[in-house]
Structure formats: structure tokens, C-alpha cells
Design a protein around this motif. Sequence first.
Motif, PDB file in Angstrom:
ATOM      1  N   ALA A 161       0.830  -1.211   0.000  1.00 20.74           N
ATOM      2  CA  ALA A 161       0.000   0.000   0.000  1.00 20.74           C
ATOM      3  C   ALA A 161       0.861   1.257   0.000  1.00 20.74           C
ATOM      4  O   ALA A 161       0.555   2.238  -0.677  1.00 20.74           O
ATOM      5  CB  ALA A 161      -0.934  -0.004   1.217  1.00 20.74           C
ATOM      6  N   THR A 162       1.951   1.229   0.751  1.00 19.58           N
ATOM      7  CA  THR A 162       2.866   2.370   0.786  1.00 19.58           C
ATOM      8  C   THR A 162       3.484   2.605  -0.585  1.00 19.58           C
ATOM      9  O   THR A 162       3.563   3.749  -1.064  1.00 19.58           O
ATOM     10  CB  THR A 162       3.973   2.126   1.831  1.00 19.58           C
ATOM     11  N   LEU A 163       3.926   1.543  -1.237  1.00 19.02           N
ATOM     12  CA  LEU A 163       4.472   1.667  -2.590  1.00 19.02           C
ATOM     13  C   LEU A 163       3.410   2.184  -3.555  1.00 19.02           C
ATOM     14  O   LEU A 163       3.688   3.047  -4.407  1.00 19.02           O
ATOM     15  CB  LEU A 163       4.989   0.315  -3.071  1.00 19.02           C
ATOM     16  N   SER A 164       2.179   1.681  -3.437  1.00 20.19           N
ATOM     17  CA  SER A 164       1.094   2.100  -4.321  1.00 20.19           C
ATOM     18  C   SER A 164       0.763   3.578  -4.132  1.00 20.19           C
ATOM     19  O   SER A 164       0.483   4.285  -5.106  1.00 20.19           O
ATOM     20  CB  SER A 164      -0.157   1.247  -4.056  1.00 20.19           C
ATOM     21  N   ALA A 165       0.798   4.039  -2.887  1.00 21.69           N
ATOM     22  CA  ALA A 165       0.515   5.450  -2.615  1.00 21.69           C
ATOM     23  C   ALA A 165       1.561   6.350  -3.278  1.00 21.69           C
ATOM     24  O   ALA A 165       1.227   7.349  -3.929  1.00 21.69           O
ATOM     25  CB  ALA A 165       0.480   5.698  -1.109  1.00 21.69           C
ATOM     26  N   GLN A 179      -4.634  11.934   2.889  1.00 18.92           N
ATOM     27  CA  GLN A 179      -3.939  13.219   3.037  1.00 18.92           C
ATOM     28  C   GLN A 179      -3.286  13.332   4.413  1.00 18.92           C
ATOM     29  O   GLN A 179      -2.135  13.769   4.546  1.00 18.92           O
ATOM     30  CB  GLN A 179      -4.935  14.369   2.827  1.00 18.92           C
ATOM     31  N   GLN A 180      -3.998  12.914   5.453  1.00 18.80           N
ATOM     32  CA  GLN A 180      -3.449  12.987   6.810  1.00 18.80           C
ATOM     33  C   GLN A 180      -2.240  12.070   6.963  1.00 18.80           C
ATOM     34  O   GLN A 180      -1.232  12.454   7.569  1.00 18.80           O
ATOM     35  CB  GLN A 180      -4.535  12.624   7.824  1.00 18.80           C
ATOM     36  N   ILE A 181      -2.338  10.860   6.407  1.00 16.33           N
ATOM     37  CA  ILE A 181      -1.213   9.925   6.487  1.00 16.33           C
ATOM     38  C   ILE A 181      -0.019  10.465   5.713  1.00 16.33           C
ATOM     39  O   ILE A 181       1.118  10.457   6.191  1.00 16.33           O
ATOM     40  CB  ILE A 181      -1.626   8.538   5.941  1.00 16.33           C
ATOM     41  N   HIS A 182      -0.278  10.950   4.503  1.00 21.59           N
ATOM     42  CA  HIS A 182       0.800  11.457   3.645  1.00 21.59           C
ATOM     43  C   HIS A 182       1.535  12.625   4.299  1.00 21.59           C
ATOM     44  O   HIS A 182       2.776  12.655   4.329  1.00 21.59           O
ATOM     45  CB  HIS A 182       0.220  11.894   2.300  1.00 21.59           C
ATOM     46  N   ASP A 183       0.794  13.569   4.842  1.00 23.29           N
ATOM     47  CA  ASP A 183       1.406  14.802   5.347  1.00 23.29           C
ATOM     48  C   ASP A 183       1.967  14.673   6.754  1.00 23.29           C
ATOM     49  O   ASP A 183       2.655  15.580   7.231  1.00 23.29           O
ATOM     50  CB  ASP A 183       0.381  15.941   5.312  1.00 23.29           C
TER      51      ASP A 183
END
Length: 351
Positions: A145-149, A311-315
Motif C-alpha cells: 500500500a505504501t508503494l502504491s501510494a 492526506q493525513q497519512i501522507h502529510d
Amino acid sequence: MTDQKQSVGIGGEAYQAGHNLTVNQGVSADQMADIMMAVAARLQQYVLRAEVKFLERCEEIRSELLKEFTRPGTHANPEAFQDPDFQFALRGAHESYGRVGTPELLENLVRLISERSSRATSSRVANLLNQAINISANLSRDEYATLSALFTMSCIHFDFDDKSKIIMAFKKITAIFTNNLLNVGQSIEYLSSIGCITFPNTFASDFWNIVYQNYACAFAASIQDVELKSIFPDGLPPEIAIILIDHRRSSGGETFLNGPTQQNVHHLVYSLRCTNTEKQKLRDLHAHKLPERSVLISLFSQDAPHLEKLQQIHDSTMLMGAFLSSLGKILAHSALFQHFEDKAPLEKWVN
């Protein structure tokens, strides 16, 4: 209190207590032997079950590979089976799926083996695919999932003539992996250790800024002929059609990936054969046609609560400063390929 004295000879046993006394003798040698025999017999049953399951999985991946190599329109190359290096990659795929056996891994390995079969041995991409096949079973859903994001944010730019399809495609692809982003910090640490992601010394951008940079051009207002003539009174540069007409790289009216981004447009303007003043005027005109950031955010976030979570996870994690290596792109592409159909060949990003 009574005075109690005892004398015990060699090999004897003595028990003494003023109240109730419980004595645990433990198991005898014969009982222990029976237990060990029972455990050994059970372990042998477990080993046989594991062996049967491993062989069943090997047969399963063999069957799926046969389907992939014989289906109409496949890109898989059966001549690769003559290549010892490909055979080693194939054996690695069987061992990986035999160990883990998840449906997701099966799909990924079949896709990776298919890709590997069409690459020349010892080429850079073939070596990367060999590496991806070997480590694919060691990645959790969180890591995929991290790679996909990262792949979705940095490598994919949806492009349709119908703007609502762009938003729909973005929502659909992000919904696939967002709920599996559970331990991003640990995933990034592991992915970095195996060479799937890097942290270049560049400015980290927030989630909605990336979305804006990727899609603002697709939602820009049209540029009128009279506006262009005011910039180029002596005639338009011949290459300007690349920006105004052909920037979608369309086939039959629409394309699926690699739409125009602000960075694409800036590079194209820079390449025009005109004066720097005219280039700057064209950039300013183009910037004036772009939608407001808040408007674009509203369009993309409507009826998409998972984007707020993404967005919250990314930032709030190291996702904001991470970049995919070629190995990471291969693994992410394999995980997402079924959602791209054949409109996103691997060579778009790794060659």
C-alpha cells in the motif's frame, strides 16, 4: 509446636508437614518417552501437511503461469524458458508462493514473471525484475500500500477528455490501498532498507499540492486565439500545438495515464522557439487559466472520505519526502497493474 526430626537414607523419601501436604512427583521416564513419541508423530503429520500444501501451491502458480503464457494478446515470451537465469527467477517465484500462498502474491508473481520473460538476461530491467520476484513475498499489505501510494502520487497522471472521469479514476485508484496504510513509518523504514524508496535532498510537498500540480492543467480554462495573437503578433511558433492541442497524447480521443502536468507545460514552453519575453507571457497566461487550489481540492474530495485519511497519512509521515526507486516502481506497478489493464506498460517508468 511439636518437635519433628527425621533421618533419611540414600534413595529414600521423607515428607513432613504440620498441615495438608501435596506432593507432585512429575512424569516418569516412561511417561516422558510416550509424550515425546506422540509429539514426534504429530510433528511428522504437520510436516507432511505443509509439504502437501507447498506442492499444491506450486501447482497453482504453474497453472496460472501457463494461462498467462498462452492467453491471446499476452506479452509473455515462452522462449524465455530456455534461459537459465529466467529458470532461476521462475524457481524463486514458485518458492515464494509456496511459502506464502496469498491471492495477491499469486497475481503479482505471475505479472512479474511475465514481465521478466520479455527482458534480455543481464539487462538492467531484467535484474530489477529478478530482485522484485525474490522479495515480493517478504512485503506485507501495508508495504504494498505504501508503494502504491507513492506510485499514484508521483507516477500517475490520469487524463480523460471528460474531467469527471479524471476525478473518478483518482478516487478509485486511491481507494484500493488507503485502508491498508496502517504502519507507514515501519513500512517506509523496511522499504528503504531493501532499496525500494529513497529520500533525495529535495523539497517535500504536501498531498493536495501534489494533486494540484498533477491535475490543475487538465482543469484549466481554454486559451483563446485572440489571447495568443496578442503574445505572438507575427504568428504562432509551430511547436505551440504540442501544448494547446496535442498535450493529451490522445489516441481515439482520450488517454488513461500521463496527462499534462504543470511541470510538463513549463518544459514545453521552455522548448518553444520564441523570445524569452513571449515565453514568460505565455506562462503567465497559462497560469491565469488554472483553477484555484481550493476549487480543485473541493472537486476531488467530494464524496471521497478516504482521501482525507490519505492526506493525513501522507502529510504526517515520511511519505511526504519519499521517492520510489526503480525497484519500488516495479513492485508498485505489479500491485496496481490489474487496475490499469494494458494501458500502462512498465516501460513508461522503468527502462
